[in-house]
Design a protein around this motif. Structure first.
Motif, PDB file in Angstrom:
ATOM      1  N   GLY A  74      21.558  29.417  25.962  1.00  0.00           N
ATOM      2  CA  GLY A  74      22.379  30.314  25.156  1.00  0.00           C
ATOM      3  C   GLY A  74      21.768  31.699  25.109  1.00  0.00           C
ATOM      4  O   GLY A  74      21.549  32.343  26.137  1.00  0.00           O
ATOM      5  N   ASP A  75      21.442  32.163  23.901  1.00  0.00           N
ATOM      6  CA  ASP A  75      20.858  33.496  23.729  1.00  0.00           C
ATOM      7  C   ASP A  75      19.334  33.484  23.791  1.00  0.00           C
ATOM      8  O   ASP A  75      18.707  34.524  23.572  1.00  0.00           O
ATOM      9  CB  ASP A  75      21.295  34.084  22.376  1.00  0.00           C
ATOM     10  N   TRP A  76      18.735  32.344  24.081  1.00  0.00           N
ATOM     11  CA  TRP A  76      17.278  32.230  24.100  1.00  0.00           C
ATOM     12  C   TRP A  76      16.772  31.994  25.519  1.00  0.00           C
ATOM     13  O   TRP A  76      17.391  31.274  26.302  1.00  0.00           O
ATOM     14  CB  TRP A  76      16.804  31.081  23.214  1.00  0.00           C
ATOM     15  N   GLU A  77      15.631  32.593  25.824  1.00  0.00           N
ATOM     16  CA  GLU A  77      14.905  32.286  27.058  1.00  0.00           C
ATOM     17  C   GLU A  77      13.772  31.333  26.687  1.00  0.00           C
ATOM     18  O   GLU A  77      12.938  31.651  25.843  1.00  0.00           O
ATOM     19  CB  GLU A  77      14.332  33.549  27.696  1.00  0.00           C
ATOM     20  N   THR A 124       9.999  29.127  23.071  1.00  0.00           N
ATOM     21  CA  THR A 124      11.022  30.175  23.129  1.00  0.00           C
ATOM     22  C   THR A 124      10.364  31.543  23.185  1.00  0.00           C
ATOM     23  O   THR A 124       9.506  31.861  22.361  1.00  0.00           O
ATOM     24  CB  THR A 124      11.944  30.100  21.897  1.00  0.00           C
ATOM     25  N   LYS A 125      10.757  32.334  24.155  1.00  0.00           N
ATOM     26  CA  LYS A 125      10.223  33.683  24.338  1.00  0.00           C
ATOM     27  C   LYS A 125      10.381  34.496  23.056  1.00  0.00           C
ATOM     28  O   LYS A 125      11.468  34.588  22.493  1.00  0.00           O
ATOM     29  CB  LYS A 125      10.959  34.362  25.491  1.00  0.00           C
ATOM     30  N   CYS A 126       9.286  35.107  22.612  1.00  0.00           N
ATOM     31  CA  CYS A 126       9.283  35.810  21.331  1.00  0.00           C
ATOM     32  C   CYS A 126       9.415  37.328  21.469  1.00  0.00           C
ATOM     33  O   CYS A 126       9.958  37.979  20.568  1.00  0.00           O
ATOM     34  CB  CYS A 126       7.984  35.500  20.574  1.00  0.00           C
ATOM     35  N   ILE A 127       8.902  37.898  22.541  1.00  0.00           N
ATOM     36  CA  ILE A 127       8.886  39.350  22.701  1.00  0.00           C
ATOM     37  C   ILE A 127       9.888  39.730  23.786  1.00  0.00           C
ATOM     38  O   ILE A 127       9.729  39.355  24.956  1.00  0.00           O
ATOM     39  CB  ILE A 127       7.480  39.860  23.065  1.00  0.00           C
ATOM     40  N   ARG A 175      18.070  36.560  21.801  1.00  0.00           N
ATOM     41  CA  ARG A 175      17.405  36.360  20.516  1.00  0.00           C
ATOM     42  C   ARG A 175      15.974  35.889  20.733  1.00  0.00           C
ATOM     43  O   ARG A 175      15.715  35.081  21.631  1.00  0.00           O
ATOM     44  CB  ARG A 175      18.192  35.347  19.684  1.00  0.00           C
ATOM     45  N   PRO A 176      15.034  36.381  19.911  1.00  0.00           N
ATOM     46  CA  PRO A 176      13.631  36.013  20.106  1.00  0.00           C
ATOM     47  C   PRO A 176      13.266  34.735  19.368  1.00  0.00           C
ATOM     48  O   PRO A 176      13.858  34.371  18.349  1.00  0.00           O
ATOM     49  CB  PRO A 176      12.894  37.207  19.498  1.00  0.00           C
ATOM     50  N   GLY A 177      12.245  34.067  19.884  1.00  0.00           N
ATOM     51  CA  GLY A 177      11.658  32.957  19.157  1.00  0.00           C
ATOM     52  C   GLY A 177      10.845  33.465  17.983  1.00  0.00           C
ATOM     53  O   GLY A 177      10.602  34.665  17.842  1.00  0.00           O
ATOM     54  N   GLY A 178      10.380  32.553  17.155  1.00  0.00           N
ATOM     55  CA  GLY A 178       9.691  32.937  15.934  1.00  0.00           C
ATOM     56  C   GLY A 178       8.229  32.569  15.869  1.00  0.00           C
ATOM     57  O   GLY A 178       7.565  32.871  14.874  1.00  0.00           O
ATOM     58  N   ARG A 179       7.677  31.962  16.944  1.00  0.00           N
ATOM     59  CA  ARG A 179       6.273  31.549  16.872  1.00  0.00           C
ATOM     60  C   ARG A 179       5.656  31.512  18.259  1.00  0.00           C
ATOM     61  O   ARG A 179       6.225  30.939  19.193  1.00  0.00           O
ATOM     62  CB  ARG A 179       6.149  30.161  16.233  1.00  0.00           C
ATOM     63  N   LEU A 180       4.504  32.147  18.400  1.00  0.00           N
ATOM     64  CA  LEU A 180       3.728  32.079  19.628  1.00  0.00           C
ATOM     65  C   LEU A 180       2.889  30.804  19.607  1.00  0.00           C
ATOM     66  O   LEU A 180       2.139  30.571  18.652  1.00  0.00           O
ATOM     67  CB  LEU A 180       2.808  33.294  19.747  1.00  0.00           C
ATOM     68  N   HIS A 181       3.006  29.988  20.630  1.00  0.00           N
ATOM     69  CA  HIS A 181       2.244  28.740  20.656  1.00  0.00           C
ATOM     70  C   HIS A 181       2.177  28.202  22.072  1.00  0.00           C
ATOM     71  O   HIS A 181       2.958  28.591  22.952  1.00  0.00           O
ATOM     72  CB  HIS A 181       2.881  27.693  19.734  1.00  0.00           C
TER      73      HIS A 181
END
Length: 227
Positions: free
Chosen positions: A62-65, A80-83, A94-100
């Motif tokens: 969808g809108d997420w990579e 999920t890609k954040c930046i 749309r960006p993800g919410g957590r780097l992990h």
């Protein structure tokens, strides 16, 4: 560890997956957005049901990579890609919410997606989870020599400063497709420029590195980075 870096045609997962997954490897990396539909993902799951090894592939959800870890016909973990770039935000991504990091049978994998490699803070957050590898799936090819040289330099720097092997690959589009691999000292293990296909490289996972940047950090001084 045998790693296969792929440089496939863009928008061609249905044709590329069967051919590229014939290459035996402990880990196979596909670019950002390589899987672009549920149909593409379903094919990847079917092709890996009986195939040993780990697959890390970019997935347009969808809108997420996203970056997916696929093992034995199932999605073992996802990030999920954040930046995002300004162009991606303008397109409604749309960006993800957590780097992990991602969990896999090989150990933890740091997978900064494409543009995220340019942010040392993002890669360091992942590196603090002690990944065995840092993988950089890239969406397009490089558009000019300066971008190519800068991307390669950034990958090498991420390897040195985080003391972890760094590998990446992109689609066969743009002017300069590439695949690269650096060991934890920043020494080049592989560079494929302008070629399409699958590129194998042997990567030795380090038990330790002579300079321990992690011990010498001063986190109490780094507050301005979060402002």
């Amino acid at each position: 560890m045998k790693i296969c870096l792929t440089v496939p045609e863009r928008f061609a997962a249905q044709a590329e997956l069967p051919a590229l997954l014939r290459e035996p490897a402990d880990l196979t990396l596909f670019p950002e957005g390589f899987l672009r539909s549920q149909e593409d993902l379903d094919l990847a799951l079917r092709l890996t049901e009986e195939r040993p090894g780990t697959v890390v592939a970019g997935y347009r959800d969808g809108d997420w990579e996203k970056a997916l870890v696929i093992e034995r016909g199932r999605v073992a973990d996802e990030y999920t890609k954040c930046i995002l770039t300004p162009q991606e935000r303008d397109k409604g991504k749309r960006p993800g919410g957590r780097l992990h990091c991602l969990n896999s049978s090989l150990g933890r994998l740091a997978v900064p997606v494409c543009y995220e490699l340019h942010f040392p803070e993002a890669c360091r957050v992942m590196a603090l989870e002690s990944p065995v590898l840092l993988l950089n799936p890239i969406g397009t090819g490089m558009w000019h020599r300066r971008q190519y040289d800068q991307w390669r330099a950034l990958a090498r720097a991420r390897a040195i400063e985080n003391q972890v092997p760094v590998l990446g690959c992109c689609h066969f589009c743009g002017e300069l497709p590439l695949a690269f691999a650096f060991d934890c000292h920043g020494e080049p293990l592989l560079e494929a420029e302008g070629e399409r296909g699958a590129f194998g490289v042997e990567v030795e996972l380090p038990e330790s590195c002579p300079i321990d940047y992690f011990v010498d950090r001063r986190p109490e001084l780094f507050g301005p980075l979060a402002r």
